[in-house]
Every structure is written in structure tokens, then in C-alpha cells.
Design an enzyme around this catalytic site. Structure first.
Site, PDB file in Angstrom:
ATOM      1  N   HIS A 156       1.748   4.516  -2.867  1.00 56.12           N
ATOM      2  CA  HIS A 156       1.883   5.971  -2.693  1.00 56.12           C
ATOM      3  C   HIS A 156       3.239   6.445  -3.210  1.00 56.12           C
ATOM      4  O   HIS A 156       3.347   7.497  -3.861  1.00 56.12           O
ATOM      5  CB  HIS A 156       1.768   6.341  -1.216  1.00 56.12           C
ATOM      6  CG  HIS A 156       0.379   6.374  -0.675  1.00 56.12           C
ATOM      7  ND1 HIS A 156      -0.643   7.070  -1.276  1.00 56.12           N
ATOM      8  CD2 HIS A 156      -0.157   5.803   0.450  1.00 56.12           C
ATOM      9  CE1 HIS A 156      -1.753   6.940  -0.554  1.00 56.12           C
ATOM     10  NE2 HIS A 156      -1.492   6.173   0.485  1.00 56.12           N
ATOM     11  N   HIS A 201       3.398   6.895  -6.873  1.00 56.68           N
ATOM     12  CA  HIS A 201       2.696   8.113  -7.279  1.00 56.68           C
ATOM     13  C   HIS A 201       3.638   9.319  -7.208  1.00 56.68           C
ATOM     14  O   HIS A 201       3.572  10.230  -8.056  1.00 56.68           O
ATOM     15  CB  HIS A 201       1.489   8.314  -6.364  1.00 56.68           C
ATOM     16  CG  HIS A 201       0.388   9.135  -6.951  1.00 56.68           C
ATOM     17  ND1 HIS A 201      -0.786   9.388  -6.273  1.00 56.68           N
ATOM     18  CD2 HIS A 201       0.255   9.781  -8.131  1.00 56.68           C
ATOM     19  CE1 HIS A 201      -1.578  10.137  -7.018  1.00 56.68           C
ATOM     20  NE2 HIS A 201      -0.974  10.395  -8.139  1.00 56.68           N
ATOM     21  N   HIS A 234       0.832  -1.206   0.000  1.00 59.62           N
ATOM     22  CA  HIS A 234       0.000   0.000   0.000  1.00 59.62           C
ATOM     23  C   HIS A 234       0.867   1.257   0.000  1.00 59.62           C
ATOM     24  O   HIS A 234       0.700   2.153  -0.842  1.00 59.62           O
ATOM     25  CB  HIS A 234      -0.915  -0.023   1.221  1.00 59.62           C
ATOM     26  CG  HIS A 234      -1.782   1.184   1.372  1.00 59.62           C
ATOM     27  ND1 HIS A 234      -3.117   1.201   1.034  1.00 59.62           N
ATOM     28  CD2 HIS A 234      -1.508   2.443   1.833  1.00 59.62           C
ATOM     29  CE1 HIS A 234      -3.620   2.404   1.257  1.00 59.62           C
ATOM     30  NE2 HIS A 234      -2.665   3.172   1.757  1.00 59.62           N
ATOM     31  N   GLU A 235       1.788   1.332   0.946  1.00 56.17           N
ATOM     32  CA  GLU A 235       2.619   2.533   1.044  1.00 56.17           C
ATOM     33  C   GLU A 235       3.531   2.678  -0.167  1.00 56.17           C
ATOM     34  O   GLU A 235       3.835   3.798  -0.596  1.00 56.17           O
ATOM     35  CB  GLU A 235       3.432   2.511   2.341  1.00 56.17           C
ATOM     36  CG  GLU A 235       2.587   2.514   3.603  1.00 56.17           C
ATOM     37  CD  GLU A 235       1.568   3.646   3.665  1.00 56.17           C
ATOM     38  OE1 GLU A 235       1.803   4.698   3.051  1.00 56.17           O
ATOM     39  OE2 GLU A 235       0.529   3.473   4.330  1.00 56.17           O
TER      40      GLU A 235
END
Length: 671
Positions: free
Chosen positions: A464, A467, A460-461
């Protein structure tokens, strides 16, 4: 010159943490603040007519000294706090709030921005420049630049007070998490697998205590609740965990939460909104509190039905153990784990040796290589803590980013997991590539072993981080994760799907001792249980999101705890499930404004991430090259270049419904 402010001669101009000391931060901050005011005065005092370059570009170029100071400081304050850093946070927060008001409520500056905005059709701007101008003007209006006189002064006071309260809330929570622990005797270890005992011993060693302990770190308290046969100790640990911020005394957050909510409502009223939720959601994809509530409640019914069906089964299991009465919150994880072993033949103690931290990092990198052509090579650079590590990220031999990982729980580290940038991508001042960091709180071990949920958090991290790392815009205002709050979780939640790709697990889920890949039957059991206990997980999350929305959608409650209780009663919260984040430790919404009225955004983004991964499946597989290129082109590289719904439709061709989400959580067939 302070080393903190000196030109960086480190690789990729990273902060040189080996030369940064706490006594540098305050004088460096004051110098940065002074320079920022001079830069502001120069823009406002420019006698030339406002132009895009002398106003918008000048604003974008401001604050380089602030970046040098605040990036390293807030990283250290969040991952390795100490009394001096906590004092500095209390000093800096009101000054930063005042600076924010001085900037965003400056009438002369707003007049220059407004003049450009009114003439934007005649300025010959590029689409990106036009977007930045629109967002800049919107930010000024929403910050109160159009207010004058007493209302202007009042809004400044409100913002400064909110900054102080957010810092106090965070520090109180950290203190409660840091100070509580429960020592365990040998007789208290019954049922605990070796990896939990080892983590408990490591936690004790960090505190200088002989013998294992349970702390309030999620990576330790959750497995203790899963496996401990001592119901009395489970209750003690659980109640301490959920009581963070509500223990009375100097660290109690309940009055702070009430004051924050009152001030937010006042802030919204000053700006002409009926309530803070209306103000906050105006710029999000959801737009209105009603649309948020509709989404959450459409999922609440099937989630609650599943949770209640599960609770009946777990209660029966508990009664068979000779324990009468109701299933309690400290029982759920214990009996759910026993049920998982019984129904799926899946024992986490057998699973965990295959999920080594280093291998899961490599798995995340491998997916990024196959999807986007990225390469990762270790860097030997001075970092903020001995546990942290760094990699250079390249593509086709070209430098793209520095990625830093700080993965282990420790005293003085804020709980949870997050991604931030020590330096954001932009091209206004040259080809500035980002410095991105992922922070997690995994239990330390040799080797460090993760649960499947831990591994999901890591992916998940890293979503990020992608991105940020793949960002390719000119202006920092729209760079990387500078998007609507209910869109920012799309890349992170989407990336979680690649953890469940069998070929990735076959390659990287290797046993810690033998090095053998996870056996196919175990892998299939793990994937088959992916939606196990999703009634519980969905209910505890939705309860927090609904309470957050209720706090801000209307007048501020005089007693937030009473309103919390009312909302939970109104939705029929199952007895044995508590909110994922109760008010006194709900850092997402009270440590700052980031997720206030916006905790729903994880679910809003999940509607999109479930649908987005289907785009890969429909195109032929999880590593379809054309779909990955579309994802990078329309979402990962463009930041906030366009509104979120437009970006998603450019990627997918349409907006999604909730069907893929319900299917992904196993709630699509709930009666």
C-alpha cells in the site's frame, strides 16, 4: 498561532509532534472549519462563469488547514488513544459529516460542476483533468447534490448520525480490546514457547502488572491459541476475543450495527437505489452484488471441502489426546500447529528467530530497491510515538516520500494493520511528495520476532505504501490509493509474493542470535507449508465477506445477529471455524463506509494479484525489470487516472480468472 497550524519548519514539512498537544486540536479544528467554509463561499460566490480553474482546481486546493489538523489528530487517535482524544473524535465526527454535506450537497456548487461536465467536450481538458471532472461530478451526485427539500435535509441527518455511530463503534471495540486481559500463573504457561511468554510479560509490563498476561491483541492471542496446552484457558481467551463488542453494557455494538445498517439502507433509498450494496458497488470493479456473490461462492465450495477434510484430521488428533467430543474453535489453531510440525517438520519456534522485524523491514526495502530503484535512509525527526521510526525515500538522488513505520501493539492502539498518508502526493500546488505511514500490531520484544503471517502483513502494508510513494499525478483526488475499493488491495497483496522469494529470505532471514541465514531445508519447509491450513483461512474470510454482502444486499435486518446466523447456516459453516470478523467487532464495515459491502475486495484483488505475479514469473523472474516498469507505469504511479479494469488490462493485457488464486491457496486440487 497554534504550533499545529504554524508553517512547518521540520524536514520535509512533517508535523512537529514534539510541539503538538491535545489542547490545540479543538481550536485548530474550528479555525480550519471556518476557513473551509470561506473557501467554499468564495467558489460558489464567484461571479465569473464556471471554469475548470475557478471551480475544480479551486476545490482541489481547499482544505489545507484541515490537512494540518486532521492528519496528526486521527493518527494519534488511532495509534495512541486517550480519553481526551476519544472525546474529540465524538466532537469532530458530526461536524465533519455536516461539513461534508455542506460541501457535497451545495446546490450552487453543484450547478457550477454540472455546467462544466455538460460542456467538457469543449473545454480542451487533458485526460487527467477530464477524469477528475467526471469523478468530481459523480461524487456530488452520489452524495445527494441532486436532492432538494426534505429529502436533502433527511440525507444530511442520516450522514451525520452515521458518522457518530461509526465513531462509537470504533471506541467501543477499542475499549473491549484494551480492558480485557487474563493473568497467567507459571502452571498456565505449559506449551508456550519463549517468544510467547516474553510477549505476555511485555504486555503485562505495559499495564503495570506482575507476571505474564494474555490480551486481545491478535499478535498475542493467536500464538497463545496455537501453543497453549491448557484447553480451558484457550477457550477463555478465544471466547473473550470473539466477544469484543458483544459483552453487554456501554460498549456493546450490536444495536449500533443494526442502526448503521438501517441508516445505510435509508441513504441508498433516498438516492434512488434498491439497497446499499447496489449503491456502493456501482463504482467498484465488481459493479453488482450478484458478481460478488458469484466470485465468493465459486471459491467457497473448494475452501469448505478442504476445511472439512482438515477438521476430520484435527478431530482425530484431539481424540488421540483423550479429548472426546467435537473439535471447537479454540482447538483448531492448537491442533493445526501440531499437525504442521508433524507433516511439514516445521515448528514456528524454530522459524521465528529468523524473522526479525528489523530484517523483514530491510527485506521489504530491498525488494523495492530491486524493483523500482528506491533507496531508504533513516530520518531523525519528531514522531508521534517513541516506537515509530521514519525514512526518507529517494530514487536517483531525488526525494520521493517520507515513510513512517509504527509496528508494535500497545494499549490505546487500534487493532489490525493499515496504511495511511499524512500528506498525499499531488502536483497542483507544486511537487508535493507524500508522507506515508504503515501501522501494525506486532508483539514487542528484544529483538522483535515475527511469525510468517506477521511478516506477510508487513509486506502487505508496504505494498500500500508503495502505491502512495510512487504516485505521480497532478490531482490528489486520484492520487495513490484513491482507486476502487476492490482494486486498492492489488498492490498490497501482490507485494506479499516477494516475501516468498527464496533469495530474499536467504539474504534477510537471519537468526536473531547467530546471524546465520535460514538453513535451506528450513526455508524449503516454510515455503512448502505456505498453503497449509488455507481451507481454514479461506473459510473464515469468505464467511465474513458473505455476511457483509447479505447485510447490505436487501432491506436492513432488524437483528443483524439473526441474519448472520442464517447466512452461516445456509452456507454450511463448519462447526469449528468462526467468522474472521463477527458483526460486533467487524470494524472494516461498521467503523466507516470504507469496506461496507466491500469486504469481498481482498478476494477480488487476490484474483488479480495471483495473476499479476505470474506476469513476473512468465517474464523470467520476480525482479524482471520490464515487468516492474509496467507495474509502476500502469498501476502504482497513476492512482485512479482510469477505471481499474482498464489499468489492469494495460498492465497485463487481459483480465484474470480465478485459477491462479485457487492454485496459490492450494485449493485447485480439492475434490
Amino acid at each position: 498561532m497554534l504550533p499545529l497550524l504554524a508553517p512547518r519548519k521540520t524536514p520535509f514539512e512533517l508535523p512537529d509532534f514534539s510541539k503538538i498537544t491535545d489542547d490545540q486540536f479543538e481550536p485548530a479544528f474550528e479555525q480550519a472549519l471556518s476557513e473551509a467554509h470561506k473557501e467554499l463561499d468564495a467558489i460558489v460566490g464567484n461571479s465569473d462563469e464556471p471554469s475548470f480553474d475557478n471551480t475544480i482546481n479551486a476545490l482541489e486546493r481547499m482544505g489545507t488547514t484541515f490537512e494540518k489538523v486532521l492528519g496528526p489528530f486521527y493518527l494519534l487517535a488511532s495509534v495512541d488513544s486517550n480519553p481526551e482524544r476519544e472525546r474529540l473524535q465524538r466532537v469532530f465526527s458530526p461536524k465533519l459529516a455536516k461539513w461534508g454535506s455542506d460541501l457535497m450537497m451545495n446546490q450552487g456548487l453543484f450547478e457550477r460542476v454540472e455546467a462544466l461536465y455538460q460542456a467538457r467536450d469543449t473545454l480542451g481538458l487533458s485526460p487527467e483533468e477530464d477524469r477528475v471532472l467526471q469523478l468530481t461530478r459523480r461524487s456530488f451526485v452520489r452524495a445527494g447534490a441532486q436532492l432538494v427539500g426534505p429529502e436533502n435535509d433527511k440525507l444530511r441527518d442520516v450522514k451525520e448520525r452515521l458518522a457518530v455511530l461509526g465513531t462509537n463503534f470504533t471506541q467501543n471495540l477499542l475499549a473491549d480490546e484494551r480492558d480485557w486481559f487474563m493473568e497467567l500463573k507459571n502452571s498456565d504457561l505449559k506449551g508456550l514457547p519463549a517468544f510467547v511468554v516474553d510477549a505476555a510479560k511485555s504486555a503485562a509490563e505495559a499495564k503495570g502488572i506482575d507476571g505474564p498476561i494474555v490480551t486481545l491483541s491478535r499478535s498475542l492471542v493467536v500464538p497463545f491459541l496455537q501453543f497453549s496446552e491448557r484447553r480451558d484457558l484457550r477457550e477463555k481467551a478465544y471466547e473473550a476475543w470473539v466477544a469484543r463488542g458483544a459483552n453487554g453494557g456501554a460498549t456493546d455494538n450490536r444495536d449500533i450495527a443494526a442502526e448503521i445498517l438501517a441508516l445505510r439502507h435509508e441513504r441508498a433509498s433516498l438516492l434512488g437505489y434498491d439497497n446499499f450494496a447496489d449503491y456502493k458497488l456501482e463504482t467498484e470493479m465488481a459493479k453488482t452484488p450478484a458478481s460478488v456473490r458469484d466470485l465468493l461462492m465459486s471459491i467457497w465450495a473448494p475452501a469448505k471441502a478442504q476445511a472439512e477434510a482438515d477438521a476430520a484430521i484435527l478431530t482425530d488428533m484431539m481424540h488421540q489426546d483423550g479429548i472426546n467430543g467435537d473439535l471447537e474453535a479454540w482447538d483448531w489453531r492448537y491442533y493445526s500447529e501440531k499437525r504442521r510440525v508433524a507433516e511439514h517438520d516445521l515448528d514456528e519456534t524454530a522459524l521465528k528467530p529468523y524473522l526479525q522485524l528489523d530484517n523483514m523491514i530491510e527485506a521489504a526495502f530491498d525488494c523495492a530497491t530491486r524493483l523500482f530503484g528506491l533507496q531508504f535512509s533513516s530520518l531523525d525527526v519528531p514522531l508521534h510515538h517513541p516506537d515509530a521510526r521514519a525514512w526518507e525515500v529517494t530514487r536517483d538522488g531525488k526525494h520521493l516520500a517520507v515513510f513512517i513505520g509504527d509496528y508494535f501493539a500497545r494499549d490505546g492502539k487500534r487493532s489490525g494493520a493499515w496504511c495511511s498518508a499524512l500528506r498525499a502526493q499531488q502536483k497542483l500546488e507544486g511537487n508535493i511528495r507524500p508522507h506515508v505511514i504503515n501501522v501494525c500490531n506486532f508483539a514487542k520484544g528484544d529483538p522483535a520476532l515475527l511469525s510468517f503471517d506477521d511478516a506477510r502483513t508487513l509486506f502487505h502494508e508496504f505494498g500500500h505504501a508503495l502505491h502512495q510513494m510512487l504516485s505521480d499525478v497532478t490531482y490528489e483526488t486520484i492520487s495513490g490509493t484513491s482507486v476502487a475499493r476492490d482494486f486498492v488491495e492489488l498492490p498490497s497483496q501482490l507485494y506479499e509474493h516477494w516475501l516468498e522469494v527464496p533469495e530474499i529470505l536467504q539474504r534477510h532471514a537471519l537468526h536473531a542470535e547467530t546471524g546465520e541465514p535460514m538453513p535451506e531445508p528450513l526455508l524449503q519447509k516454510m515455503l512448502g507449508a505456505a498453503t497449509f491450513d488455507q481451507g481454514f483461512a479461506t473459510v473464515e474470510y469468505l464467511a465474513s465477506a458473505l455476511v457483509d454482502l447479505a447485510f447490505h444486499d436487501g432491506p436492513a435486518p432488524s437483528n443483524p445477529m439473526d441474519l448472520q446466523a442464517k447466512i452461516l447456516a445456509d452456507i454450511g459453516m463448519p462447526h469449528a471455524i468462526r467468522m474472521r470478523h463477527a458483526t460486533p467487532h467487524f470494524a472494516h464495515i461498521f467503523s466507516g463506509d470504507g469496506y461496507s459491502s466491500g469486504y469481498y475486495s481482498y478476494m477480488w484483488s487476490e484474483v488479480m494479484d495471483a495473476d499479476a505475479f505470474k506476469a513476473f514469473e512468465e517474464a523470467g523472474g520476480p525482479f524482471d525489470e520490464a515487468t516492474a516498469q509496467k507495474l509502476e507505469k500502469h498501476i502504482l504511479s497513476v492512482g485512479g487516472l482510469r477505471e481499474a479494469d482498464i489499468l489492469y488490462k494495460e498492465f497485463r493485457g487481459r483480465l484474470p480468472g480465478i485459477d491462479a488464486l485457487l492454485e496459490g491457496r492450494g485449493l485447485d486440487k480439492v475434490a
